[in-house]
Motif scaffolding. Sequence first.
Motif, PDB file in Angstrom:
ATOM      1  N   VAL A   1       0.854  -1.183   0.000  1.00 31.25           N
ATOM      2  CA  VAL A   1       0.000   0.000   0.000  1.00 31.25           C
ATOM      3  C   VAL A   1       0.889   1.233   0.000  1.00 31.25           C
ATOM      4  O   VAL A   1       2.048   1.182   0.435  1.00 31.25           O
ATOM      5  N   GLY A   2       0.338   2.331  -0.490  1.00 30.77           N
ATOM      6  CA  GLY A   2       1.094   3.567  -0.555  1.00 30.77           C
ATOM      7  C   GLY A   2       0.672   4.537   0.537  1.00 30.77           C
ATOM      8  O   GLY A   2      -0.455   5.029   0.527  1.00 30.77           O
ATOM      9  N   LEU A   3       1.556   4.775   1.497  1.00 28.99           N
ATOM     10  CA  LEU A   3       1.311   5.765   2.533  1.00 28.99           C
ATOM     11  C   LEU A   3       1.842   7.107   2.014  1.00 28.99           C
ATOM     12  O   LEU A   3       3.021   7.205   1.641  1.00 28.99           O
ATOM     13  N   THR A   4       1.007   8.121   1.966  1.00 28.83           N
ATOM     14  CA  THR A   4       1.449   9.408   1.450  1.00 28.83           C
ATOM     15  C   THR A   4       1.145  10.522   2.439  1.00 28.83           C
ATOM     16  O   THR A   4       0.124  10.507   3.123  1.00 28.83           O
ATOM     17  N   PHE A   5       2.072  11.487   2.504  1.00 26.72           N
ATOM     18  CA  PHE A   5       1.948  12.615   3.422  1.00 26.72           C
ATOM     19  C   PHE A   5       2.160  13.911   2.643  1.00 26.72           C
ATOM     20  O   PHE A   5       3.235  14.125   2.065  1.00 26.72           O
ATOM     21  N   ASP A   6       1.155  14.760   2.619  1.00 30.06           N
ATOM     22  CA  ASP A   6       1.197  16.009   1.868  1.00 30.06           C
ATOM     23  C   ASP A   6       1.673  17.176   2.732  1.00 30.06           C
ATOM     24  O   ASP A   6       1.600  17.140   3.959  1.00 30.06           O
ATOM     25  N   ASP A   7       2.115  18.226   2.040  1.00 27.84           N
ATOM     26  CA  ASP A   7       2.327  19.575   2.604  1.00 27.84           C
ATOM     27  C   ASP A   7       3.613  19.779   3.380  1.00 27.84           C
ATOM     28  O   ASP A   7       3.802  20.839   3.976  1.00 27.84           O
ATOM     29  N   GLY A   8       4.504  18.817   3.395  1.00 27.99           N
ATOM     30  CA  GLY A   8       5.762  19.033   4.087  1.00 27.99           C
ATOM     31  C   GLY A   8       6.773  19.702   3.167  1.00 27.99           C
ATOM     32  O   GLY A   8       6.448  20.056   2.032  1.00 27.99           O
ATOM     33  N   PRO A   9       8.012  19.822   3.634  1.00 29.42           N
ATOM     34  CA  PRO A   9       8.427  19.544   5.018  1.00 29.42           C
ATOM     35  C   PRO A   9       8.020  20.669   5.957  1.00 29.42           C
ATOM     36  O   PRO A   9       7.857  21.810   5.538  1.00 29.42           O
ATOM     37  N   SER A  10       7.843  20.301   7.215  1.00 29.38           N
ATOM     38  CA  SER A  10       7.353  21.260   8.206  1.00 29.38           C
ATOM     39  C   SER A  10       8.030  21.018   9.550  1.00 29.38           C
ATOM     40  O   SER A  10       8.893  20.148   9.674  1.00 29.38           O
TER      41      SER A  10
END
Length: 234
Positions: free
Chosen positions: A48-57
């Motif tokens: 499965v593809g775990l994705t995290f938007d809007d970084g880096p922070s």
Amino acid sequence: MSTGPRRWSRRLGKRLAVVVTALASAVPLTLTAAEAAPARAAACNGYVGLTFDDGPSGSTSALLNALTRNGLRATMFNQGQYAAANPALVRAQVAAGMWVANHSYTHPHLTRLSRAQIDSEIARTQQAIAGAGGGTPKLFRPPYGETDATVKSVAAAHGLTEIIWNVDSQDWNGASTDAIVRAAARLTNGQVILMHDWSANTLAAVPRIAQGLAARNLCAGMISPQTGRAVAPG
């Protein structure tokens, strides 16, 4: 009282210690990553593809620590403006084994922009990420998932595959940690989930997401630029 048995016991203990030391030097007691990898791969019945938007922070370091502690890899859809401002965090993403991708420069509604403006948003992000040490992205996620033929065409001109998602964690909408864990539980082989770099509830959900995937023999994989689906890491 006779001390014979005690002396014999001490001599036996010393001999055993020598044997154990010899064995330890000849046979590694722990597997290397390369040796352990086949066992891990055998347990993966899908990816499965775990994705995290809007970084880096400011949350990126904690997120990377949580992911690595739980044996997860993910695709980080970075905004170009933040990559340019925080190059060390982009390098940290790569060092932690994550894949870095393009999420536009300023997170606008791309479908409301001209072709030239769309091109600027995508091109500047490619440059910012590459300049920060994140490599040249192959994946692009339009802000808000908003796309059309022009957006897709511009992305393709930059060698990017557009990636939306199959499951929305709703973390951007204030979803609780429990709700985010339940969303991840809906993932099936090849599917992609939307999460965000800055969400505290998502950060708290990471260990439970890892446990849930392991229980279903699913592993966190990379997103294929050819198919847009999650596959085994290359």
